[in-house]
Design an enzyme around this catalytic site. Structure first.
Site, PDB file in Angstrom:
ATOM      1  N   GLU A 121      36.865  39.784  42.942  1.00 55.36           N
ATOM      2  CA  GLU A 121      38.051  39.031  43.346  1.00 55.36           C
ATOM      3  C   GLU A 121      38.010  37.559  42.962  1.00 55.36           C
ATOM      4  O   GLU A 121      39.045  36.887  42.957  1.00 55.36           O
ATOM      5  CB  GLU A 121      38.252  39.174  44.858  1.00 55.36           C
ATOM      6  CG  GLU A 121      38.701  40.577  45.220  1.00 55.36           C
ATOM      7  CD  GLU A 121      38.527  40.874  46.685  1.00 55.36           C
ATOM      8  OE1 GLU A 121      37.360  40.986  47.117  1.00 55.36           O
ATOM      9  OE2 GLU A 121      39.524  40.972  47.394  1.00 55.36           O
TER      10      GLU A 121
HETATM   11  N1  MCN Z   1      28.943  43.059  39.274  1.00 58.07           N
HETATM   12  C1  MCN Z   1      27.928  42.624  38.456  1.00 58.07           C
HETATM   13  N2  MCN Z   1      27.207  41.523  38.794  1.00 58.07           N
HETATM   14  C2  MCN Z   1      27.498  40.820  39.921  1.00 58.07           C
HETATM   15  C3  MCN Z   1      28.561  41.248  40.749  1.00 58.07           C
HETATM   16  C4  MCN Z   1      29.246  42.393  40.406  1.00 58.07           C
HETATM   17  O1  MCN Z   1      27.693  43.230  37.408  1.00 58.07           O
HETATM   18  N3  MCN Z   1      26.794  39.762  40.239  1.00 58.07           N
HETATM   19  C5  MCN Z   1      29.729  44.255  38.916  1.00 58.07           C
HETATM   20  C6  MCN Z   1      29.513  45.401  39.901  1.00 58.07           C
HETATM   21  O2  MCN Z   1      28.452  46.205  39.536  1.00 58.07           O
HETATM   22  C7  MCN Z   1      30.866  46.104  39.848  1.00 58.07           C
HETATM   23  C8  MCN Z   1      31.854  44.991  39.553  1.00 58.07           C
HETATM   24  O3  MCN Z   1      31.088  43.921  38.998  1.00 58.07           O
HETATM   25  O4  MCN Z   1      30.878  47.030  38.813  1.00 58.07           O
HETATM   26  C9  MCN Z   1      32.578  44.488  40.803  1.00 58.07           C
HETATM   27  O5  MCN Z   1      31.640  44.316  41.810  1.00 58.07           O
HETATM   28  P1  MCN Z   1      32.016  43.741  43.263  1.00 58.07           P
HETATM   29  O6  MCN Z   1      32.505  42.366  43.124  1.00 58.07           O
HETATM   30  O7  MCN Z   1      30.884  44.019  44.162  1.00 58.07           O
HETATM   31  O8  MCN Z   1      33.297  44.574  43.709  1.00 58.07           O
HETATM   32  P2  MCN Z   1      33.466  46.117  44.042  1.00 58.07           P
HETATM   33  O9  MCN Z   1      32.589  46.954  43.194  1.00 58.07           O
HETATM   34  O10 MCN Z   1      33.471  46.306  45.495  1.00 58.07           O
HETATM   35  O11 MCN Z   1      34.930  46.315  43.417  1.00 58.07           O
HETATM   36  C10 MCN Z   1      36.072  45.934  44.096  1.00 58.07           C
HETATM   37  C11 MCN Z   1      36.725  44.696  43.566  1.00 58.07           C
HETATM   38  C12 MCN Z   1      38.004  44.548  44.246  1.00 58.07           C
HETATM   39  S1  MCN Z   1      37.923  44.228  45.889  1.00 58.07           S
HETATM   40  C13 MCN Z   1      39.198  44.804  43.603  1.00 58.07           C
HETATM   41  S2  MCN Z   1      40.664  44.706  44.435  1.00 58.07           S
HETATM   42  C14 MCN Z   1      39.194  45.110  42.225  1.00 58.07           C
HETATM   43  C15 MCN Z   1      38.017  44.722  41.525  1.00 58.07           C
HETATM   44  O12 MCN Z   1      36.876  44.767  42.140  1.00 58.07           O
HETATM   45  N4  MCN Z   1      40.030  46.001  41.681  1.00 58.07           N
HETATM   46  C16 MCN Z   1      39.877  46.336  40.371  1.00 58.07           C
HETATM   47  N5  MCN Z   1      38.018  44.856  40.198  1.00 58.07           N
HETATM   48  C17 MCN Z   1      38.875  45.719  39.592  1.00 58.07           C
HETATM   49  N6  MCN Z   1      38.745  46.016  38.278  1.00 58.07           N
HETATM   50  C18 MCN Z   1      39.530  46.964  37.744  1.00 58.07           C
HETATM   51  N7  MCN Z   1      39.387  47.264  36.458  1.00 58.07           N
HETATM   52  N8  MCN Z   1      40.455  47.628  38.463  1.00 58.07           N
HETATM   53  C19 MCN Z   1      40.661  47.337  39.743  1.00 58.07           C
HETATM   54  O13 MCN Z   1      41.549  48.011  40.424  1.00 58.07           O
END
Ligand code: MCN
Ligand code: FES
Ligand code: FES
Length: 907
Positions: free
Chosen positions: A867
């Site tokens: 986000e």
């Molecule tokens: N990641 C990483 N290194 C980090 C943090 C995260 O490589 N330091 C990677 C994670 O492994 C994950 C991705 O980034 O694959 C997102 O991680 P994170 O921020 O933990 O979020 P979530 O996996 O819980 O994903 C949800 C978040 C939210 S809340 C929304 S809304 C959202 C989003 O991610 N909707 C999306 N990204 C999106 N991306 C796509 N393509 N489509 C959506 O609907």
């Protein structure tokens, strides 16, 4: 009926179909070529792109009558397969071009057609091509797609070796922090990944197709529902209404805030007494075919008594407004913020005081894939629901009582999702297919049209926010007063939590010792408020970040310097009184400063009398997690062949949950020296995976990630021998050691109190947006020319994923700033009408700079990322528009006419 012989992917195929059938439907349903995706269904998204007679076409809009016999058709299946990947597919993987992957087949076919016609396209040629052919992507921000196309063309010309695009395993065998392609990449680039609509075609014979009878007004009492004519229609098995629902027929928002004046049971599964918003489902027709179901749905007669429609918070708050949910006031939740000393005396004495009011609009999520799902009873009699849910256990608890099912008898499974961006934090059609399945005893399938997706799923809740800042003459912030209103539509679920975000994030990033304010959640008759990426931060940081620029002007300071003076440093606390997890803002600003200075020079050099260029900045801060002691569980199992299986609910919107689990587990299991493919993933099925919590609040990398690490450590501890080497599977069996281990992690946090004070998040994400824009003075037309983003999300799990998250989030911020809206139900019900950003609206010039400060509570030091890129890019754009032209926009979107009006008012 007509017969056609088509030459599809080099082979003659005969089809017999009704003449008005679209080619896309014939390819998918008659020929099983499900790489052809149907998104918008109306020629606006390009996901159905195929080559017909040598020309790129959107096959959803091509009726079979217009196709001659022996026409050659090329679909993605004819370009490359998992065993024989085409260079375009390899380039797509190498650049992380497939996030959710739903647009991918259409893009790859489009790219293939482009390179055939122009083997050496420039970046601008590629952008022109995707624009002209309406290839739309909601996830990537397009940059990686242009990168991939450039490389694919180079390989096809022989200027580059395909080998250069393949992932090379580093010598230390470590994939954490690398560009390892996500596990689903091959399936996504070959169109072999089954999404909900694809699985729908593969359901067993006898599966009923559903069509909804929906409200076409926004507020009414229901007088009667007559299904008698519809029941008699061809192919109809049952018309399900509220009378057929065995449970409470309500979805619960599971409210946890005792001060909420509602009880959270306010969303009917099938409308019984009232219509609360446009699109409310009144009945479900279950029939043998979708066509029959839809025809019968037209015959259901619903008599209504129209009520006044309160389409925004001010209307619903008016003294004479009736209660939308009788017995619950329209203003149903209030949240205060009170930090430090009283604000009023400080404001009285401050050198500079500034105040303004802001509006962030009802942004539509606009995934390319419309909502879809199905339900069936398994052999144990359990109700199984497959959908795009990104919170399976949460949704089970929200919908089970309404359907009259015990949670233990409900299995929830996530289908691969073509993007949700948060709308699937709320259940949508899960309970509808659930009650239809229970009422008919048959498997049922429901696929929304894109119109239904847009008009009948949740939207970003608009915020009306007023902020006052007090500062000394040197620019030090002394106090802040705030007032915010959240228009949450008719259903309360998570509205209180969203309103709390106002207390947590207005003014986030700055040390402000004294804060006073209050927010309210308001029930209205517009689209229900569901989570949208950025959830609260996007709505309220816009207000404080634009006001910071207004204050800088008043103090005659550069906006950068004013911010720099006030950012979190040693001893600072957040608006909730929490000590920040890390202090990296100074480093972010120091890194950003030369980029900002260069941008200032660039825009000054480019401005002309007709087109003014400007630069704007905004700070974005957000928490990674749900408030308080957020928790997740994952499991790992050692397999007979020495591989392991991870069981995790890390729900995938398309962001890359597969890569999240794999990268995190692989790093934790490094002592075992496993190859990535030796870690198997079983994900997102409540029958097999423990509760990982929903994929909201950018929490998964932190919370689910830490639970994965805990599970891996438990297995390693059990496998470790006294000499430090590890037991094999056989050793483990011989010594009677368990093979499956659970890992649980709980954030060491506290929820916020009535004054909005507490330690809600274990990890935060920080970033500074620098946006450069051009404003055409005669028209108000604005384009974003360059985006620079300096971000700290802790250690990075996967570079391709994170880059993709950033580009995609920034693109959504550009849409929010300039074009997107869902206010006028009619006008905004199509992608084009709602201002969907196609490639030419998104700059090709996007620069990402990371500062990887390890997070003490992060998973391997990682915070979240999803986000952050949508916290405040729109704030930076609005500040840039002012910097360019002097037009101060405070209410989004900044459509050309609004900018023109602001310019005129200023003149
Ligand atoms: N990641 C990483 N290194 C980090 C943090 C995260 O490589 N330091 C990677 C994670 O492994 C994950 C991705 O980034 O694959 C997102 O991680 P994170 O921020 O933990 O979020 P979530 O996996 O819980 O994903 C949800 C978040 C939210 S809340 C929304 S809304 C959202 C989003 O991610 N909707 C999306 N990204 C999106 N991306 C796509 N393509 N489509 C959506 O609907
Ligand atoms: Fe055909 Fe969108 S253009 S589905
Ligand atoms: Fe393009 Fe998701 S990857 S829409």
């Amino acid at each position: 009926m007509i017969k056609r012989t088509l030459k599809v992917n080099g082979v003659e195929r005969v089809v017999i179909v009704e003449k008005d059938t679209a080619l896309a439907t014939v390819l998918r349903e008659s020929l099983g070529l499900t790489s052809v995706k149907i998104g918008c269904g109306t020629g606006q998204c390009g996901s159905c792109s195929v080559i017909v007679g040598g020309k790129l076409k959107r096959s959803c809009s091509l009726k079979m009558t217009r196709i001659e016999d022996y026409t050659e058709v090329i679909t993605l299946e004819g370009i490359g397969t998992p065993q024989h990947l085409h260079p375009i597919q390899i380039a797509w993987m190498a650049h992380g071009g497939a996030q959710c992957g739903f647009c991918t087949p259409g893009f790859i076919v489009s790219t293939y057609a482009l390179i055939l016609s122009n083997p050496s396209p420039s970046r601008e040629d590629i952008r022109d091509w995707f624009q002209k052919h309406r290839n739309a992507c909601r996830c990537t921000g397009y940059k990686q797609l242009v990168d991939a196309t450039m490389d694919a063309a180079a390989v096809m010309r022989g200027d580059m070796k395909v080998d250069e695009l393949l992932f090379k395993m580093p010598e230390d065998g470590r994939i954490w922090g690398s560009k390892y392609p996500r596990p689903t990449a091959v399936a996504k680039v070959t169109g072999t990944l089954d999404y909900g609509a694809d699985l729908g075609l593969k359901m067993p014979e006898g599966t009923l197709k559903c069509a909804l009878v929906q409200a076409e007004v926004s507020h009414a009492n229901i007088i009667s529902i007559d299904t008698s004519e519809a029941e008699k229609m061809e192919g109809v098995v049952k018309v399900v209404t509220h009378k057929d629902v065995k449970g409470k027929n309500l979805i619960t928002g599971l409210i946890t805030f005792p001060t909420n004046k509602g009880d959270g049971w306010d969303r009917p599964i099938l409308a019984e007494k009232k219509i609360f918003q446009f699109g409310d489902a009144i009945a479900i027709v279950c029939a043998d075919t979708e066509k029959h179901a839809k025809a019968a749905a037209e015959k259901v007669v619903v008599k209504l008594e129209q009520l006044p429609e309160y389409m925004s918070a001010p209307a619903a708050m008016a003294d004479d407004a009736i209660e939308i949910h009788p017995g619950t006031p329209n203003i149903y939740f209030e949240q205060k913020v009170a930090k430090g000393e009283e604000s009023a005396p400080i404001f009285d004495k401050a050198d500079a005081v500034i105040e303004d009011s802001f509006y962030v609009s009802r942004q539509p999520h606009m995934p390319i894939e419309p909502d879809v799902g199905f339900a069936y009873l398994d052999d144990d009699g359990k109700l199984c629901i497959h959908s795009k849910s990104i919170g399976l256990h949460l949704h089970a608890a929200m919908i089970a009582p309404g359907m009259g099912v015990e949670v233990e008898n409900l299995i929830m499974v996530q289908n691969f999702a073509g993007g949700t961006f948060g709308y699937k934090f709320s259940p949508t059609m899960e309970a509808l297919v659930g009650v239809a399945c229970l009422a008919t005893g048959k498997p049922v399938f429901l696929n929304y049209t894109w119109f239904q997706q847009q008009t009948y799923t949740g939207k970003r809740s608009p915020f009306f926010t007023t902020v006052r800042l007090a500062a000394d003459k040197g620019g030090k912030l002394l106090s802040m007063e705030t007032d915010w209103i959240c228009d949450h539509g008719p259903y309360s679920e998570f509205g209180d939590l969203l309103t709390l975000r106002g207390a947590q994030f207005i003014g986030a990033g700055y040390n402000i010792d004294s804060i006073r304010g209050e927010g309210r959640t308001v029930c209205t008759n517009h689209a229900w408020g569901s989570a949208f990426r950025g959830y609260g931060s996007t709505e309220v940081e816009f207000a404080s970040e634009v006001l910071m620029d207004e204050l800088a002007e008043k103090l005659n300071m550069d906006p950068f310097d004013l911010r720099y003076k006030n950012i979190y440093r040693e001893g600072s606390t957040t608006p909730t009184g929490q000590t920040p997890d890390v202090l990296s803002l100074e480093k972010i600003f120091d890194t950003a400063r030369p980029h900002y200075d260069a941008a200032k020079k660039r825009v000054a050099a480019k401005s002309t009398d007709a087109i003014k260029h400007g630069v704007g900045i905004a700070l974005g801060v957000y928490g990674s997690g749900l408030d308080g002691p957020d928790s997740a569980e994952s499991e790992i199992e050692l397999n007979e062949d020495g591989t392991v299986t991870m069981y995790a609910c890390w729900h995938d919107h398309g962001q890359g949950a597969d890569m999240g689990v794999l990268g995190t587990a692989h790093e934790a299991l490094r002592p075992l020296k496993l190859a990535p493919e030796e870690i198997k993933l079983v994900m997102n099925d409540t029958r097999t995976c423990p509760n990982g919590g929903p994929a909201g609040g950018s929490r998964s990398q932190v919370v689910v990630g830490n639970s994965i690490i805990a599970a891996c450590r438990a297995l390693l501890d059990s496998m470790r021998k006294a000499d430090g080497s590890f037991r094999s599977y056989d050793d483990m069996r011989k010594e009677n050691k368990a093979l499956r281990y659970s890992g649980v992690w709980t954030a060491p946090c506290t929820e916020c109190d009535a004054n909005g004070q507490g330690n809600p998040f274990a990890c935060y994400m920080y970033g500074l947006f620098i946006m450069e824009v051009a404003v055409e003075l005669a028209t108000g037309k604005t384009s974003v020319e360059k985006a620079t983003f300096v971000a700290d999300i802790g250690k990075i799990n996967n570079k391709l994923v994170v880059d993709g998250q950033m580009y995609g989030g920034i693109a959504q911020g550009i849409g929010l700033a300039l074009s997107e809206d869902y206010e006028d139900i009619k006008k905004h019900s199509t992608m084009v009408g709602a201002g969907f950003p196609y490639i030419k609206q998104i700059p090709d010039d996007m620069e990402l700079i990371y500062i990887e400060t390890p997070r003490p509570e992060g998973s391997h030091g990682a915070s979240g990322t999803g986000e952050l890129p949508l916290t405040c890019p729109h704030g930076a754009i609005i500040n840039a528009i002012y910097n360019a032209s002097g037009a101060r926009i405070t209410k989004l979107p900044a459509l050309p006419e609004k900018i023109l009006a602001a310019l005129k008012a200023k003149a």
